[in-house]
Design a protein around this motif. Structure first.
Motif, short mmCIF file in Angstrom:
data_model
loop_
_atom_site.label_atom_id
_atom_site.label_comp_id
_atom_site.label_asym_id
_atom_site.label_seq_id
_atom_site.Cartn_x
_atom_site.Cartn_y
_atom_site.Cartn_z
N HIS A 35 -8.07 4.64 -6.65
CA HIS A 35 -9.44 4.14 -6.83
C HIS A 35 -9.64 3.56 -8.23
O HIS A 35 -10.27 2.51 -8.38
CB HIS A 35 -10.44 5.27 -6.58
N THR A 36 -9.10 4.23 -9.22
CA THR A 36 -9.22 3.75 -10.60
C THR A 36 -8.58 2.37 -10.76
O THR A 36 -9.10 1.51 -11.49
CB THR A 36 -8.56 4.74 -11.58
N LYS A 37 -7.49 2.15 -10.04
CA LYS A 37 -6.77 0.87 -10.12
C LYS A 37 -7.35 -0.17 -9.14
O LYS A 37 -6.81 -1.27 -9.04
CB LYS A 37 -5.29 1.08 -9.81
N HIS A 38 -8.39 0.21 -8.42
CA HIS A 38 -8.98 -0.68 -7.40
C HIS A 38 -7.94 -1.07 -6.35
O HIS A 38 -7.92 -2.20 -5.86
CB HIS A 38 -9.59 -1.93 -8.04
N GLN A 39 -7.06 -0.10 -6.02
CA GLN A 39 -6.00 -0.33 -5.06
C GLN A 39 -6.28 0.47 -3.79
O GLN A 39 -6.33 1.70 -3.83
CB GLN A 39 -4.66 0.12 -5.64
N PRO A 40 -6.50 -0.18 -2.66
CA PRO A 40 -6.71 0.57 -1.42
C PRO A 40 -5.53 1.49 -1.13
O PRO A 40 -4.39 1.19 -1.50
CB PRO A 40 -6.83 -0.51 -0.35
N THR A 41 -5.80 2.58 -0.45
CA THR A 41 -4.75 3.54 -0.14
C THR A 41 -5.02 4.15 1.23
O THR A 41 -6.12 3.97 1.79
CB THR A 41 -4.67 4.63 -1.23
N VAL A 42 -4.04 4.85 1.76
CA VAL A 42 -4.20 5.50 3.06
C VAL A 42 -3.79 6.96 2.97
O VAL A 42 -2.97 7.35 2.13
CB VAL A 42 -3.36 4.80 4.16
N LEU B 154 0.83 -1.20 0.00
CA LEU B 154 0.00 0.00 0.00
C LEU B 154 0.86 1.25 0.00
O LEU B 154 2.00 1.23 0.45
CB LEU B 154 -0.92 0.02 1.23
N LYS B 155 0.28 2.34 -0.48
CA LYS B 155 0.97 3.63 -0.49
C LYS B 155 0.08 4.71 0.11
O LYS B 155 -1.14 4.60 0.11
CB LYS B 155 1.36 4.02 -1.93
N ARG B 156 0.71 5.75 0.59
CA ARG B 156 -0.02 6.92 1.06
C ARG B 156 -0.46 7.77 -0.13
O ARG B 156 0.29 7.96 -1.08
CB ARG B 156 0.84 7.78 1.99
N SER B 157 -1.67 8.30 -0.05
CA SER B 157 -2.14 9.29 -1.02
C SER B 157 -1.85 10.67 -0.45
O SER B 157 -2.31 11.00 0.65
CB SER B 157 -3.63 9.13 -1.30
#
Length: 391
Positions: free
Chosen positions: A139-146, A126-129
């Motif tokens: 969100h476009t990549k369906h990748q959760p983020t923090v 995961l990466k920080r936004s």
């Protein structure tokens, strides 16, 4: 004004309560884990989850404060986020518990906690936004983020330059206050006796520095006098990430009495909303998903759908206990309660948090557009306003 002389923290209250009803049963969370089944998700709910950016604006991650324990046991944050349906969480920690005793302790805890989170994020992929561009891309990549958040400016200890250091480490959401006063206070905490005149001079400097750097200001735990003063200095709308309307007290009288000082009045809510701000509705005092949706509705009826958001004040991952706490009375794995974990917020919860909430909101008449605003759209507006134009 929201003031109380209670010495209890929110977590101490939750831990000491017994007989608190279904939402706070003493059963271990693990006993309910197998009840979460995404196959039971309504297709209409799944469609809303897929197209909205769902954000929990106040979600705790427990990590070590000691350098020797960094990064702590592995946590499966990525899986829990995917199970929840949330696109992002404001990944939050506070350093004022246990009690700070020595100068420099808060700063040391802060650095170690961030180091732990850095490593846990790498382990979870995961990466920080840091801004809305990052959040939209995830969100476009369906990748959760923090989104990195800290609850309380205790780590500053009067050193304003530490805020820029925190920014460089990824901080983009700062709660100015928590349960206890910082060694150099920023303002009056709503559950403590008012003694600072609201916002302090250092608190004002911190707000101005947040404006300069591009950090979203969170006024949770602030009394009304501080909120009013802070709004005059904030260049962008602020968030109160986790609270509830003081008319929505739930069914448990003991819980309601103890949590009451942490709730917001209609008048206070309007002050924040009229300044463009957003208020997070927590899951506490809601004994079921439908009760939670009704709590959201009650606040929407006061300040409008454009000024509410999710702010659970729960945890996606287990509580961390240092090795020193594993032995002796009370040692070993903590017996977490239903209601402390995001994906197990309610006893009868069978799917992830955001799925559960959307289903309940649809049942009481919220539209898809309204759910999108509450679920994350309103937070995104504030996050973009604060971070846009910054690195």
């Amino acid at each position: 004004m929201m003031q109380s002389q209670s010495k209890w923290s929110r977590r101490e209250l939750l831990t000491t309560l017994t007989g608190a009803g279904a939402a706070m049963m003493l059963n271990p969370v693990s006993a309910w884990a197998d009840r979460i089944n995404q196959d039971e998700v309504d297709p209409r709910v799944a469609a809303i989850v897929a197209k909205t950016i769902g954000v929990d604006t106040h979600n705790h991650i427990d990590v070590p404060f000691s350098a020797a324990e960094v990064p702590g046991p592995p946590i499966d944050l990525a899986s829990e986020m995917k199970r929840s349906g949330l696109s992002a969480i404001c990944m939050t920690f506070a350093v004022d518990r246990p009690e700070l005793r020595n100068p420099g302790d808060a700063y040391e805890r802060f650095k170690n906690a961030l180091a732990s989170m850095d490593k846990q994020l790498v382990q979870n992929g995961l990466k920080r936004s840091l801004n809305m561009t990052d959040l939209r891309a995830a969100h476009t990549k369906h990748q959760p983020t923090v989104i990195q958040s800290v609850e309380g400016g205790h780590f500053l200890e009067g050193h304003l330059e530490r805020l820029e250091e925190a920014y460089e480490r990824g901080l983009r959401h700062l709660g100015l206050l928590h349960d206890n006063d910082a060694s150099v206070p920023l303002g009056d905490v709503y559950t403590n006796p008012a003694k600072l005149g609201g916002l302090t001079a250092f608190g004002a400097e911190v707000i101005k520095e947040c404006n300069r750097l591009g950090i979203l200001i969170d006024l949770a735990h602030a009394n009304q006098e501080m909120v009013v003063a802070a709004l005059k200095l904030a260049e962008h709308p602020v968030i109160i990430s986790h609270t509830g309307l003081d008319t929505q007290l739930g069914q448990n009288e003991n819980m309601a009495r103890m949590m009451r000082p942490r709730l917001i009045s209609k008048e206070q809510a309007k002050i924040v909303a009229n300044a463009g701000g957003v208020i997070g509705v927590w899951t506490h005092l809601a004994d079921s998903p439908l009760e939670y949706a009704k709590n959201v509705r009650a606040l929407v009826d006061v300040i409008g759908i454009d000024h509410v958001c999710i702010g659970t004040d729960t945890k996606l991952t287990p509580s961390y206990r240092p090795p020193s706490a594993q032995d002796g009375p009370g040692g070993g794995q903590k017996n977490e309660r239903i209601g402390e974990r995001t994906n197990l917020a309610w006893q009868d919860q069978k799917v992830g948090f955001y799925y559960t909430v959307i289903d309940a909101m649809l049942k009481i008449g919220f539209t898809e557009d309204e759910i999108g605003k509450f679920g994350g759209g309103n937070f995104c507006r504030l996050f973009d306003a604060s971070t846009s134009g910054h690195r």
